[in-house]
Motif scaffolding. Structure first.
Motif, mmCIF file in Angstrom:
data_model
loop_
_atom_site.group_PDB
_atom_site.id
_atom_site.type_symbol
_atom_site.label_atom_id
_atom_site.label_comp_id
_atom_site.label_asym_id
_atom_site.label_seq_id
_atom_site.Cartn_x
_atom_site.Cartn_y
_atom_site.Cartn_z
ATOM 1 N N ALA A 298 0.827 -1.210 0.000
ATOM 2 C CA ALA A 298 0.000 0.000 0.000
ATOM 3 C C ALA A 298 0.860 1.258 0.000
ATOM 4 O O ALA A 298 0.528 2.257 -0.657
ATOM 5 C CB ALA A 298 -0.923 -0.002 1.206
ATOM 6 N N ALA A 299 1.979 1.229 0.732
ATOM 7 C CA ALA A 299 2.856 2.393 0.847
ATOM 8 C C ALA A 299 3.791 2.549 -0.352
ATOM 9 O O ALA A 299 4.599 3.464 -0.384
ATOM 10 C CB ALA A 299 3.675 2.295 2.133
ATOM 11 N N ARG A 300 3.673 1.636 -1.301
ATOM 12 C CA ARG A 300 4.522 1.641 -2.508
ATOM 13 C C ARG A 300 5.998 1.452 -2.173
ATOM 14 O O ARG A 300 6.888 1.991 -2.835
ATOM 15 C CB ARG A 300 4.309 2.912 -3.324
ATOM 16 C CG ARG A 300 2.879 3.110 -3.771
ATOM 17 C CD ARG A 300 2.732 4.203 -4.798
ATOM 18 N NE ARG A 300 1.325 4.480 -5.064
ATOM 19 C CZ ARG A 300 0.877 5.339 -5.980
ATOM 20 N NH1 ARG A 300 1.751 6.004 -6.724
ATOM 21 N NH2 ARG A 300 -0.407 5.543 -6.146
ATOM 22 N N GLN A 301 6.254 0.665 -1.118
ATOM 23 C CA GLN A 301 7.619 0.278 -0.782
ATOM 24 C C GLN A 301 8.002 -0.880 -1.704
ATOM 25 O O GLN A 301 7.356 -1.926 -1.695
ATOM 26 C CB GLN A 301 7.690 -0.190 0.674
ATOM 27 C CG GLN A 301 9.010 -0.820 1.083
ATOM 28 C CD GLN A 301 10.101 0.208 1.309
ATOM 29 O OE1 GLN A 301 9.963 1.121 2.120
ATOM 30 N NE2 GLN A 301 11.199 0.062 0.595
ATOM 31 N N PRO A 302 9.024 -0.723 -2.558
ATOM 32 C CA PRO A 302 9.434 -1.839 -3.425
ATOM 33 C C PRO A 302 9.680 -3.107 -2.612
ATOM 34 O O PRO A 302 10.245 -3.056 -1.516
ATOM 35 C CB PRO A 302 10.717 -1.317 -4.077
ATOM 36 C CG PRO A 302 10.519 0.169 -4.132
ATOM 37 C CD PRO A 302 9.807 0.497 -2.837
ATOM 38 N N LEU A 303 9.238 -4.257 -3.159
ATOM 39 C CA LEU A 303 9.182 -5.503 -2.405
ATOM 40 C C LEU A 303 9.841 -6.664 -3.132
ATOM 41 O O LEU A 303 9.678 -6.825 -4.350
ATOM 42 C CB LEU A 303 7.721 -5.894 -2.161
ATOM 43 C CG LEU A 303 6.988 -5.383 -0.931
ATOM 44 C CD1 LEU A 303 5.509 -5.705 -1.048
ATOM 45 C CD2 LEU A 303 7.555 -6.033 0.319
ATOM 46 N N ILE A 304 10.553 -7.502 -2.363
ATOM 47 C CA ILE A 304 10.946 -8.839 -2.791
ATOM 48 C C ILE A 304 10.325 -9.788 -1.766
ATOM 49 O O ILE A 304 10.485 -9.584 -0.562
ATOM 50 C CB ILE A 304 12.475 -9.029 -2.794
ATOM 51 C CG1 ILE A 304 13.141 -8.089 -3.793
ATOM 52 C CG2 ILE A 304 12.848 -10.485 -3.098
ATOM 53 C CD1 ILE A 304 14.664 -8.064 -3.682
ATOM 54 N N SER A 305 9.604 -10.812 -2.219
ATOM 55 C CA SER A 305 8.937 -11.704 -1.280
ATOM 56 C C SER A 305 8.981 -13.150 -1.761
ATOM 57 O O SER A 305 9.058 -13.416 -2.956
ATOM 58 C CB SER A 305 7.476 -11.288 -1.082
ATOM 59 O OG SER A 305 6.803 -12.182 -0.212
ATOM 60 N N THR A 306 8.909 -14.054 -0.783
ATOM 61 C CA THR A 306 8.821 -15.474 -1.105
ATOM 62 C C THR A 306 7.380 -15.855 -1.439
ATOM 63 O O THR A 306 6.423 -15.184 -1.048
ATOM 64 C CB THR A 306 9.320 -16.332 0.066
ATOM 65 O OG1 THR A 306 8.679 -15.905 1.280
ATOM 66 C CG2 THR A 306 10.825 -16.227 0.224
#
Length: 394
Positions: A298-306
């Motif tokens: 929601a905060a537009r924080q770039p993400l890497i996730s499993t």
């Protein structure tokens, strides 16, 4: 059983630890219910928490007409559970709660093992939040807890799951209650969709969560060490959280030669942390539908996730960007590739994910869905949520 009477709702949330996503869910739900005029109380552990969660409970307590009740609740089953269940029974009788909303495995056990008077209409709602359903199938722990879940299923008026993934595990390993199962996604408030600015980030990577094995932060440390060993490239990681593995993780970073590049900080309001790093990493081995991923998206924080649990349900059409858990080489490769992208490309991917989450994961929809579940479990009609709201008294 159904009639035309919409009952007054007296809701008691029952859970063990005021920590993590489970506690965030209870807080959000409780605040939404209070805003709609319901009578609400909380029963939870007295020995678990941190400064952030204790402050949240202190802020909430004056608004709880059914009270805040703290009792010692151990993480694992033991003789102390008998005294805790008796305490819950006293609270239920004194408050007249007719909805016991149990969260997590311990809360679920307490609410459903509690003897209830046959003369009162009382609904037991169980939301596992992963809980016992996160144990690896085939292990002794998984078999034991699934046996307990089967034994208590008949004492549950409604099961609510925050992800289709955990609902699927329930159907596979417990089953027999499809008509009592609902998937109600976690939701977040409109204000949480305000974008953060990571333009002046002091760290390359961010981890937010509990410091324990299931969260996979050890694989993130190993990935950074691999990058350093293969290319000499140093990356700074900010790890925000607390948990039983804190000392082991500090030692692991030091042993891998990257101790000075990994900074640990205690839990703090999550919006204050977003933007302090260019990319956030969620290396979990097991999840249900984690709030931290919803909030970051929601905060537009770039993400890497499993690719675990209900995380693909959050990512939806962007789920092909997820990576397998416990794959250090793949994680290291993805970290390098993401940080080497043009910042505008990272920002565009974050914007697209935020728009998808905005359309599907609303706090209002979550609160409405849970209310409808309560009424159904009590055998009351559900003509409209607002009809029930209008009949509540503070």
């Amino acid at each position: 059983m159904a009639d035309n009477h919409i009952p007054q709702l007296r809701i008691l949330h029952v859970f063990r630890a005021p920590l993590g996503g489970l506690f965030r869910h209870v807080l959000d739900l409780t605040r939404a219910q209070l805003a709609r005029g319901y009578r609400v109380g909380v029963f939870c552990d007295s020995a678990t928490g941190n400064k952030v969660t204790e402050a949240a409970l202190a802020e909430l307590e004056p608004q709880l007409s059914l009270g805040l009740h703290r009792f010692r609740i151990a993480r694992n089953p033991g003789f102390g559970d008998v005294a805790a269940i008796r305490a819950l029974g006293r609270v239920r009788r004194e408050t007249g709660a007719n909805v016991l909303h149990a969260h997590g495995a311990k809360g679920g056990a307490y609410a459903r093992l509690l003897p209830l008077p046959s003369s009162e209409r009382i609904a037991r709602i169980y939301t596992p939040h992963g809980g016992s359903f996160n144990f690896r199938p085939g292990t002794a722990q998984h078999r034991f807890y699934m046996l307990l879940e089967k034994m208590m299923a008949s004492r549950t008026e409604l099961f609510t799951f925050e992800s289709g993934y955990i609902a699927g595990r329930f159907r596979t390993y417990v089953g027999g209650a499809d008509e009592r199962v609902r998937v109600i996604y976690n939701g977040i408030a409109e204000a949480e969709f305000e974008p953060v600015d990571a333009g002046a980030a002091a760290f390359d990577l961010l981890y937010i969560g509990e410091l324990r094995e299931a969260k996979g932060i050890d694989t993130l440390i190993d990935a950074l060490a691999r990058i350093r060993a293969e290319s000499g490239r140093r990356m700074r990681l900010l790890a925000v959280g607390s948990g039983p593995d804190y000392e082991a993780l500090v030692a692991r970073a030091a042993a891998r030669g990257i101790g000075e590049d990994v900074v640990f900080e205690r839990p703090q309001p999550i919006r204050a942390v977003f933007g302090r790093a260019k990319v956030m990493v969620v290396p979990s081995r097991a999840e249900s539908l984690p709030y931290v991923v919803l909030e970051a998206a929601a905060a537009r924080q770039p993400l890497i996730s499993t690719d675990v649990g209900g995380i693909p349900e959050i990512f939806g059409p962007y789920a092909d960007a997820l990576i397998p858990p416990d794959d250090v080489p793949r994680l290291a490769e993805r970290i390098v590739a993401t940080l080497d992208k043009d910042p505008q490309e990272r920002a565009e991917a974050a914007r697209a994910l935020a728009e998808h989450v905005h359309a599907r994961f609303s706090l209002e929809a979550m609160a409405d869905g849970v209310l409808a579940g309560y009424l159904t479990a009590l055998g009351a009609p559900v003509p409209a949520v607002q009809a029930a709201v209008a009949l509540q008294s503070p």
